[in-house]
Design an enzyme around this catalytic site. Structure first.
Site, PDB file in Angstrom:
ATOM      1  CE  LYS A   1      99.250  74.410  32.404  1.00  0.00           C
ATOM      2  NZ  LYS A   1      97.696  73.870  31.529  1.00  0.00           N
TER       3      LYS A   1
ATOM      4  CG  ASN B   1      96.147  91.731  27.543  1.00  0.00           C
ATOM      5  OD1 ASN B   1      96.994  91.550  27.381  1.00  0.00           O
ATOM      6  ND2 ASN B   1      95.363  92.166  28.476  1.00  0.00           N
ATOM      7  N   GLY B   2      97.335  92.292  24.530  1.00  0.00           N
ATOM      8  CA  GLY B   2      96.836  92.257  22.884  1.00  0.00           C
ATOM      9  C   GLY B   2      97.276  92.420  22.091  1.00  0.00           C
TER      10      GLY B   2
ATOM     11  CG  HIS C   1      88.194  42.562  21.232  1.00  0.00           C
ATOM     12  ND1 HIS C   1      87.340  40.966  20.580  1.00  0.00           N
ATOM     13  CD2 HIS C   1      87.483  43.327  20.458  1.00  0.00           C
ATOM     14  CE1 HIS C   1      87.303  41.477  19.249  1.00  0.00           C
ATOM     15  NE2 HIS C   1      87.296  42.707  19.065  1.00  0.00           N
TER      16      HIS C   1
ATOM     17  CE  LYS D   1      92.235  67.071  31.259  1.00  0.00           C
ATOM     18  NZ  LYS D   1      93.567  67.504  30.472  1.00  0.00           N
TER      19      LYS D   1
ATOM     20  CD  GLU E   1      92.273  66.143  27.122  1.00  0.00           C
ATOM     21  OE1 GLU E   1      93.394  65.430  27.552  1.00  0.00           O
ATOM     22  OE2 GLU E   1      92.692  67.099  28.257  1.00  0.00           O
TER      23      GLU E   1
ATOM     24  CD1 TRP F   1     101.060  85.448  26.107  1.00  0.00           C
ATOM     25  CD2 TRP F   1     102.101  84.282  28.057  1.00  0.00           C
ATOM     26  NE1 TRP F   1     100.911  83.697  26.022  1.00  0.00           N
ATOM     27  CE2 TRP F   1     101.508  83.041  27.309  1.00  0.00           C
ATOM     28  CE3 TRP F   1     102.698  84.199  29.510  1.00  0.00           C
ATOM     29  CZ2 TRP F   1     101.605  81.882  27.732  1.00  0.00           C
ATOM     30  CZ3 TRP F   1     102.498  82.650  29.513  1.00  0.00           C
ATOM     31  CH2 TRP F   1     102.098  81.313  28.797  1.00  0.00           C
TER      32      TRP F   1
ATOM     33  CD  GLU G   1      95.218  65.038  32.808  1.00  0.00           C
ATOM     34  OE1 GLU G   1      96.131  66.050  33.050  1.00  0.00           O
ATOM     35  OE2 GLU G   1      94.606  65.973  33.378  1.00  0.00           O
TER      36      GLU G   1
ATOM     37  CB  CYS H   1     100.827  91.482  28.149  1.00  0.00           C
ATOM     38  SG  CYS H   1     101.428  90.430  27.161  1.00  0.00           S
TER      39      CYS H   1
ATOM     40  NE  ARG I   1      96.546  88.993  33.401  1.00  0.00           N
ATOM     41  CZ  ARG I   1      95.831  89.461  32.414  1.00  0.00           C
ATOM     42  NH1 ARG I   1      95.099  89.264  33.649  1.00  0.00           N
ATOM     43  NH2 ARG I   1      95.784  89.679  31.202  1.00  0.00           N
TER      44      ARG I   1
HETATM   45  C1  G6P Z   1     101.831  67.316  32.313  1.00  0.00           C
HETATM   46  C2  G6P Z   1     100.637  67.931  32.706  1.00  0.00           C
HETATM   47  C3  G6P Z   1      99.580  67.799  31.495  1.00  0.00           C
HETATM   48  C4  G6P Z   1      99.910  67.897  29.877  1.00  0.00           C
HETATM   49  C5  G6P Z   1     101.491  67.153  29.627  1.00  0.00           C
HETATM   50  C6  G6P Z   1     101.991  67.884  28.150  1.00  0.00           C
HETATM   51  O1  G6P Z   1     101.659  65.476  31.762  1.00  0.00           O
HETATM   52  O2  G6P Z   1     100.282  67.510  33.744  1.00  0.00           O
HETATM   53  O3  G6P Z   1      97.940  68.790  31.384  1.00  0.00           O
HETATM   54  O4  G6P Z   1      99.025  67.479  29.145  1.00  0.00           O
HETATM   55  O5  G6P Z   1     102.912  67.545  30.531  1.00  0.00           O
HETATM   56  O6  G6P Z   1     102.352  69.143  28.576  1.00  0.00           O
HETATM   57  P1  G6P Z   1     102.293  69.459  27.225  1.00  0.00           P
HETATM   58  O7  G6P Z   1     103.287  71.394  28.187  1.00  0.00           O
HETATM   59  O8  G6P Z   1     103.855  69.304  26.361  1.00  0.00           O
HETATM   60  O9  G6P Z   1     101.399  70.286  26.478  1.00  0.00           O
END
Ligand code: G6P
Length: 615
Positions: free
Chosen positions: A610, A105-106, A507, A488, A484, A79, A491, A2, A30
Site C-alpha cells: 500500500k 467521528n466526523g 504506432h 487496476k 488508471e 484519524w 494490479e 475515526c 479502519r
Molecule cells: C503503491 C501502491 C499504489 C499507489 C502508489 C502511490 O505502489 O500500491 O496503489 O498508487 O504506491 O502511493 P501514494 O500513497 O503515494 O499515493
C-alpha cells in the site's frame, strides 16, 4: 474515518478497560493514528490517550487498567483531520471543568466560529481539534441550567457538518448519550450492558443485537437498554432491533466480501466529503499556481494517473502547460533545470511514498519553489515539506489498490482548476457555475451506476476470463482513465495491460491485435470523440473485441462495440471534463470482479504494498 466505542454496564466482575481496549483493537482495521479511553467513575474522569499504535500505547499506559468498579467507558481511534496526530489532539476531549468527556467521528465545519464564540465566553481549549468545541458547548448550555440531554441537543443544533458523538458526564453516572448526523453510529444491546460504536465489529463478540441510528437521532444508553429521540423535535422514536449474522471479518468490510469493493461503494460519500474542503485551501493552491512561472505535478502509481487527469483540467483553465513527471524521475530529469519561482503539485494518498517525498525535498533545496501537496493523511511526512496542503477526505483506504482516494484526488484538482478559471476570469460566472454543478453531481452519478450496473460488469468478466492481454485506449483527458483503469486490472487480476493513447496505438501496439483481443475504449463525447471512432474502427477491423465506456445516450461508438458500459450523465462539456471521476468506478469494478473470477484476492495483490517507502 475515526472509530468510536462506548459501554455502560451493570454486569459484575468485568474490566471496563479491557472491554474498551479490545473494542478499539477491533476497529484498528479502519486505520488510525492515535487512540484514547476514558472511564467515568465515582464523580471523576480517568483518561489514557496518546498518538501511535494501540499496542505500543498499551505497553506504556496499560490501557486496560482503570479503577475497579468503573461501569462507563468511551474509547476512540483517531484519524486526524483537524490538527496533527498528537497526544493533545487525541480523543476524548473534555470541557473546562473536566466533567464532560466526548469522542467524535466526523467533521464540525463551523468549529472555528464556535471556538471563537466560546473563547470569548472564557472557555480554554487544549487542542487544535474541531471535536473539542463539543464538550465546551455542552458545558456552556449546562451553565444556563439545562440538563445534559437538552444541553447536548442545543449543542448539536449549533454544529454544521458530520458527527457521530458519544458523551458522558460525571454528574450523570447512569447514562451515556450519543448523537448522529452523517457519521455512522450503532447501538448494541446485551443483558445488563449497552454499547455504541461507529462500526458493528467493535462490539460484535459482545452482542449481535443492535439498533442503527439514523441522521439527526439521539440515544440515551443505560445498562441493557436505550431510548431514541429525534434531534429536531425531541420526540421519542421507536426503532427496530436488528440481529447481526455476519462474522467479524464480513462486519469489518461492512458486509462486502472485500475492502476494495467496500471502498468503491464509499466513493460517493468520499466525494461528498471532499467537496467540503475549505475554499481557502483551494484558493491558496490556485494563487500559488497563478503566480508561478513554471508548474510541475508529480506523484507515483494511481496518484500519478490522477495527476494526468488534473494536469489536463488545470492546463485548460490556466492557459499554461503543466508538466507531469513521475516522482522517481523528477530529480533526474530536472537536475540543473528547475527554475526559481516554480510551483510543484505533489500528490500522494499516503503522504509517505519515498520517491514523492524525495522529489519535493530535492526541489525545495534546488530552487525557490512552492510545494503544494495533496494527500489523504493529515500530518504525513509529505506535509512537512509543503508550503500548502490539501487533505482529501476519502477516509482510510485499506485495499492495496487505490480506488476512492483516486476520485477524491481528481476532484481536488478539478476544484483548483475551476478556482483558477474564476480568478483569471477566463470563463463566465455562468460557465463556472455549470462546471461546479456537474462537479457536485459526480457522487450521484457514481451512486446511480453502482446501484444498477454490477450484473453487466460481471457478465463482461465472464466472457473475458480467459484473456491475458488487454488494451485500454483513449484520447485526451481520458488517457488518464485508460491508464488508471488498466493499472487496476494489472494490479489485482494480474493481467497484462497496455493503457495507451488510442491515436498512438497504431504506432506499435496494434500489431498485437488478433481475433478476440479485448480492447477497452474510454469514449466520453468530448472533442476527441470523432477521431476516437476512427481508432475504434482500426482495432475492430483487425478482429479486436471492443468494450467501450460511453455516456448513456451514445450511439456511434456503441454501434461499433461488442459491449458497452454506459454512464448515465449528460453529454456535454461540463460532464466530459469530469469523466475521469465518473467513468473510473466501472473499470475499478471490472478489475475487482476479474480478480475474484480468476481466484485472486483483490485486497492483497501479489508483490505490491500500500505504501512504498523504498527507492
Ligand atoms: C503503491 C501502491 C499504489 C499507489 C502508489 C502511490 O505502489 O500500491 O496503489 O498508487 O504506491 O502511493 P501514494 O500513497 O503515494 O499515493
Amino acid at each position: 474515518m475515526c472509530g468510536i466505542f462506548g459501554v455502560i454496564t451493570n454486569q459484575e466482575d468485568i474490566s471496563i478497560g479491557k472491554i474498551a481496549l479490545e473494542a478499539i483493537k477491533r476497529l484498528e482495521y479502519r486505520g488510525y493514528d492515535s487512540c484514547g479511553i476514558v472511564t467515568n467513575y465515582n464523580g471523576e474522569l480517568f483518561i489514557k490517550k496518546d498518538s501511535g499504535k494501540i499496542d505500543e500505547i498499551h505497553k506504556r499506559l496499560k490501557l486496560d487498567d482503570f479503577p475497579e468498579g468503573s461501569k462507563i467507558a468511551l474509547a476512540h481511534t483517531r484519524w486526524a483531520t483537524h490538527g496533527a496526530p498528537t497526544k493533545i489532539n487525541s480523543h476524548p476531549h473534555l470541557d473546562c471543568s473536566n466533567k464532560i468527556a466526548v469522542v467524535h467521528n466526523g467533521i464540525i465545519e463551523n468549529f472555528m466560529e464556535l471556538r471563537n464564540e466560546l473563547r470569548a465566553k472564557g472557555h480554554i481549549f487544549q487542542s487544535e481539534t474541531d471535536t473539542e468545541i463539543i464538550p465546551h458547548l455542552i458545558e456552556e448550555f449546562m451553565s444556563t441550567g439545562l440538563d445534559l440531554k437538552t444541553a447536548i441537543l442545543e449543542s448539536v443544533r449549533k454544529c454544521t457538518g458530520a458527527y457521530g458523538i458519544v458523551v458522558c458526564h460525571t454528574d450523570y453516572p447512569d447514562c451515556i448519550i450519543v448523537v448522529r448526523k452523517e457519521s455512522p453510529l450503532v447501538v448494541g444491546i446485551d443483558n445488563g450492558a449497552t454499547y455504541c460504536a461507529s462500526d458493528i465489529p467493535a462490539f460484535l463478540p459482545l452482542t449481535r443485537q443492535c439498533y442503527i441510528l439514523d441522521d439527526d437521532e439521539m440515544a440515551i444508553l443505560r445498562p441493557g437498554g436505550a431510548k431514541f429521540f429525534d434531534v429536531k423535535t425531541n420526540d421519542e422514536v421507536s426503532k427496530n432491533l436488528i440481529q447481526i449474522d455476519w462474522n467479524i471479518d464480513a462486519a469489518e468490510k461492512g458486509g462486502y466480501p472485500h475492502f476494495m469493493l467496500k471502498e468503491i461503494h464509499e466513493e460517493p460519500d468520499a466525494l461528498r466529503r471532499t467537496l467540503k474542503v475549505p475554499e481557502e485551501d483551494i484558493k491558496a493552491f490556485a494563487e500559488a499556481i497563478l503566480s508561478a512561472d513554471n508548474i510541475y505535478i508529480t506523484a507515483a502509481g494511481t496518484s500519478f494517473y490522477a495527476s494526468l487527469a488534473g494536469k489536463f483540467i488545470i492546463t485548460k483553465f490556466l492557459g499554461k502547460y503543466l508538466q507531469a513527471i513521475e516522482c522517481s524521475e523528477f530529480k533526474t530529469q530536472l537536475s540543473n533545470a528547475l527554475p526559481d519561482n516554480s510551483a510543484i503539485i505533489a500528490i500522494s494518498q499516503s503522504g509517505e511514498t519515498v520517491d514523492t517525498i524525495e522529489a519535493i525535498r530535492w526541489a525545495k533545496n534546488a530552487a525557490n519553489v512552492k510545494i503544494l501537496s495533496i494527500t489523504n493523511i493529515v500530518g504525513s511526512s509529505m506535509t512537512r515539506y509543503s508550503d500548502h496542503v490539501i487533505v482529501t477526505r476519502a477516509g482510510p483506504e485499506i485495499g492495496v489498490a487505490a480506488t476512492k482516494t483516486y476520485v477524491t484526488q481528481v476532484l481536488i484538482l478539478a476544484l483548483i482548476g475551476l478556482k483558477i478559471a474564476t480568478m483569471k476570469g477566463v470563463e463566465s460566472e455562468d460557465e463556472i457555475n455549470e462546471y461546479c454543478r456537474a462537479l457536485r453531481k459526480t457522487p450521484d452519478i457514481i451512486e446511480n451506476f453502482l446501484s444498477k450496473d454490477i450484473d453487466l460488469i460481471q457478465n463482461i468478466v465472464k466472457n473475458l476470463e480467459k484473456s491475458h492481454n488487454f488494451f485500454f485506449l483513449a484520447r485526451g483527458i481520458s488517457i488518464a482513465t485508460a491508464k488508471e483503469g488498466g493499472l487496476k486490472l494489472k494490479e489485482i487480476a494480474c493481467r497484462f495491460i497496455e493503457g495507451y493513447s488510442a491515436a498512438h496505438a497504431k504506432h506499435g501496439p496494434i500489431s498485437l491485435v488478433r481475433d478476440g483481443f479485448p480492447i477497452i475504449f474510454i469514449a466520453p463525447p468530448d472533442g476527441t470523440y470523432e477521431r476516437l471512432i476512427g481508432n475504434v474502427m482500426e482495432f475492430k477491423a483487425r478482429g479486436g473485441k471492443i468494450i467501450s465506456l460511453v455516456v448513456e445516450e451514445d450511439k456511434k461508438v456503441t454501434d461499433l462495440s461488442d459491449v458497452t458500459i454506459r454512464i448515465d450523465q449528460p453529454a456535454n462539456k461540463y460532464y466530459n471534463l469530469l469523466s475521469p471521476i465518473t467513468f473510473i468506478p466501472a473499470l475499478q469494478l471490472l478489475a475487482y470482479y476479474y480478480s475474484v473470477a480468476v481466484g485472486l484476492d483483490p485486497d492483497k495483490p501479489q508483490n505490491l504494498a500500500k505504501t512504498v517507502t523504498v527507492h
